[in-house]
Scaffold this motif. Structure first.
Motif, mmCIF file in Angstrom:
data_model
loop_
_atom_site.group_PDB
_atom_site.id
_atom_site.type_symbol
_atom_site.label_atom_id
_atom_site.label_comp_id
_atom_site.label_asym_id
_atom_site.label_seq_id
_atom_site.Cartn_x
_atom_site.Cartn_y
_atom_site.Cartn_z
ATOM 1 N N ILE A 86 -5.989 -4.569 -11.123
ATOM 2 C CA ILE A 86 -6.584 -4.573 -9.784
ATOM 3 C C ILE A 86 -6.440 -3.148 -9.262
ATOM 4 O O ILE A 86 -5.490 -2.826 -8.542
ATOM 5 N N GLU B 263 -11.498 -7.089 -8.280
ATOM 6 C CA GLU B 263 -11.759 -6.226 -7.129
ATOM 7 C C GLU B 263 -10.519 -6.083 -6.256
ATOM 8 O O GLU B 263 -10.172 -4.998 -5.813
ATOM 9 N N ASP B 264 -9.863 -7.199 -5.988
ATOM 10 C CA ASP B 264 -8.628 -7.218 -5.212
ATOM 11 C C ASP B 264 -7.980 -8.581 -5.407
ATOM 12 O O ASP B 264 -8.431 -9.379 -6.238
ATOM 13 N N LEU B 265 -6.934 -8.864 -4.667
ATOM 14 C CA LEU B 265 -6.201 -10.121 -4.839
ATOM 15 C C LEU B 265 -6.989 -11.340 -4.363
ATOM 16 O O LEU B 265 -6.578 -12.473 -4.600
ATOM 17 N N ARG B 266 -8.124 -11.109 -3.714
ATOM 18 C CA ARG B 266 -8.963 -12.215 -3.244
ATOM 19 C C ARG B 266 -10.077 -12.559 -4.223
ATOM 20 O O ARG B 266 -10.834 -13.502 -3.986
ATOM 21 N N ASP B 267 -10.174 -11.821 -5.309
ATOM 22 C CA ASP B 267 -11.263 -11.991 -6.274
ATOM 23 C C ASP B 267 -11.235 -13.405 -6.868
ATOM 24 O O ASP B 267 -10.222 -13.840 -7.421
ATOM 25 N N ARG C 253 -9.453 3.522 -9.368
ATOM 26 C CA ARG C 253 -10.664 2.728 -9.594
ATOM 27 C C ARG C 253 -11.568 3.295 -10.683
ATOM 28 O O ARG C 253 -12.343 2.560 -11.295
ATOM 29 N N LEU D 54 -1.258 -5.365 0.929
ATOM 30 C CA LEU D 54 -2.672 -5.223 0.623
ATOM 31 C C LEU D 54 -3.409 -6.554 0.830
ATOM 32 O O LEU D 54 -2.796 -7.630 0.779
ATOM 33 N N ASP E 145 0.834 -1.204 0.000
ATOM 34 C CA ASP E 145 0.000 0.000 0.000
ATOM 35 C C ASP E 145 0.869 1.256 0.000
ATOM 36 O O ASP E 145 0.825 2.071 0.923
ATOM 37 N N ASN F 138 -6.320 0.404 -7.463
ATOM 38 C CA ASN F 138 -6.270 0.820 -6.065
ATOM 39 C C ASN F 138 -7.277 1.947 -5.851
ATOM 40 O O ASN F 138 -8.028 2.311 -6.760
ATOM 41 N N GLU F 139 -7.295 2.504 -4.665
ATOM 42 C CA GLU F 139 -8.302 3.515 -4.341
ATOM 43 C C GLU F 139 -8.199 4.759 -5.214
ATOM 44 O O GLU F 139 -9.180 5.489 -5.383
ATOM 45 N N ASP G 53 -1.987 -2.412 -11.061
ATOM 46 C CA ASP G 53 -3.022 -1.558 -10.470
ATOM 47 C C ASP G 53 -3.211 -0.244 -11.215
ATOM 48 O O ASP G 53 -4.175 0.466 -10.961
#
Length: 228
Positions: free
Chosen positions: A189, A207-211, A195, A92, A20, A191-192, A171
């Protein structure tokens, strides 16, 4: 349904993707501009994000009509970011999980970042990530930085794989453009701060690395009972 790629290797950007740090850069740029009587414009942030240091400062100098040289701006920015990183550096969400699963599946990983090598090595070492990658490419290792595809073509060549067999996680607009131009499978992916950008040229916006769609594209599964 997202296409399953099962790549030969995965290349990660660093700033704003794994760590981050984009927030640290934006806060530092805001501080620099306020000192010069300027106000940070978030429409300009995406134009700078992902560029190599000197090029980023050339763009910043032009966008805000600054008198400083790019070299002086870059030195000041790096000093401010490093100071902030001493107490506020974190990974992140989802990074550890996806790295661990790629390792279990024996899919090699690398880093390709526009940041210079000294700062890259400090950041990766500080959060304990350096030894988890086959190699690290930085802005110091290429002649032409992102959005030029050179760094991702070099990553593919270093692995010994065709670019289309490499998955790249990015990102920023500049970074994802570089990966797509290299012919890599490109995942944005955001970032804030990025987006709201348009990523029409990428293969997936996650959405993020968990998508789950990202994991599916990489051909990996969360369950250890599943074959990679």
């Amino acid at each position: 349904m997202t296409e399953i790629l099962s790549p030969d290797a995965v290349v990660f950007d660093m700033d704003g993707l794994m760590i981050d740090t984009e927030r640290l850069y934006v806060d530092s740029e805001r501080e620099m501009l306020e000192k010069r009587g300027r106000e940070l414009d978030f429409d300009n942030v995406n134009q700078i994000m992902g560029l190599p240091g000197r090029l980023a400062m050339e763009r910043m100098r032009s966008l805000y009509d600054l008198e400083d040289t790019p070299e002086d701006l870059l030195q000041e920015l790096r000093s401010l970011v490093q100071h902030r990183a001493e107490t506020d550096l974190r990974t992140l969400p989802g990074l550890e999980e996806i790295l661990a699963r790629l390792e279990e599946c024996e899919i090699p990983k690398a880093v390709a970042t526009s940041t210079n090598r000294p700062m890259t090595e400090v950041f990766l070492a500080k959060i304990g990530l350096r030894d988890r990658f086959a190699f690290v490419l930085t802005g110091d290792d290429v002649t032409h930085g992102k959005p030029d595809p050179e760094i991702y073509l070099k990553a593919a060549a270093t692995f010994g794989f065709a670019p289309e067999r490499i998955a790249v996680l990015e990102d920023s607009i500049n970074g994802s453009t570089a990966a797509a131009r290299a012919g890599c499978k490109t995942v944005a992916i955001p970032n804030e701060f990025s987006r709201d950008a348009d990523y029409e040229w990428v293969d997936l916006v996650a959405e993020d690395l968990r998508d789950e769609r990202l994991w599916r594209l990489l051909g990996i599964h969360r369950s250890r009972d599943c074959v990679c």
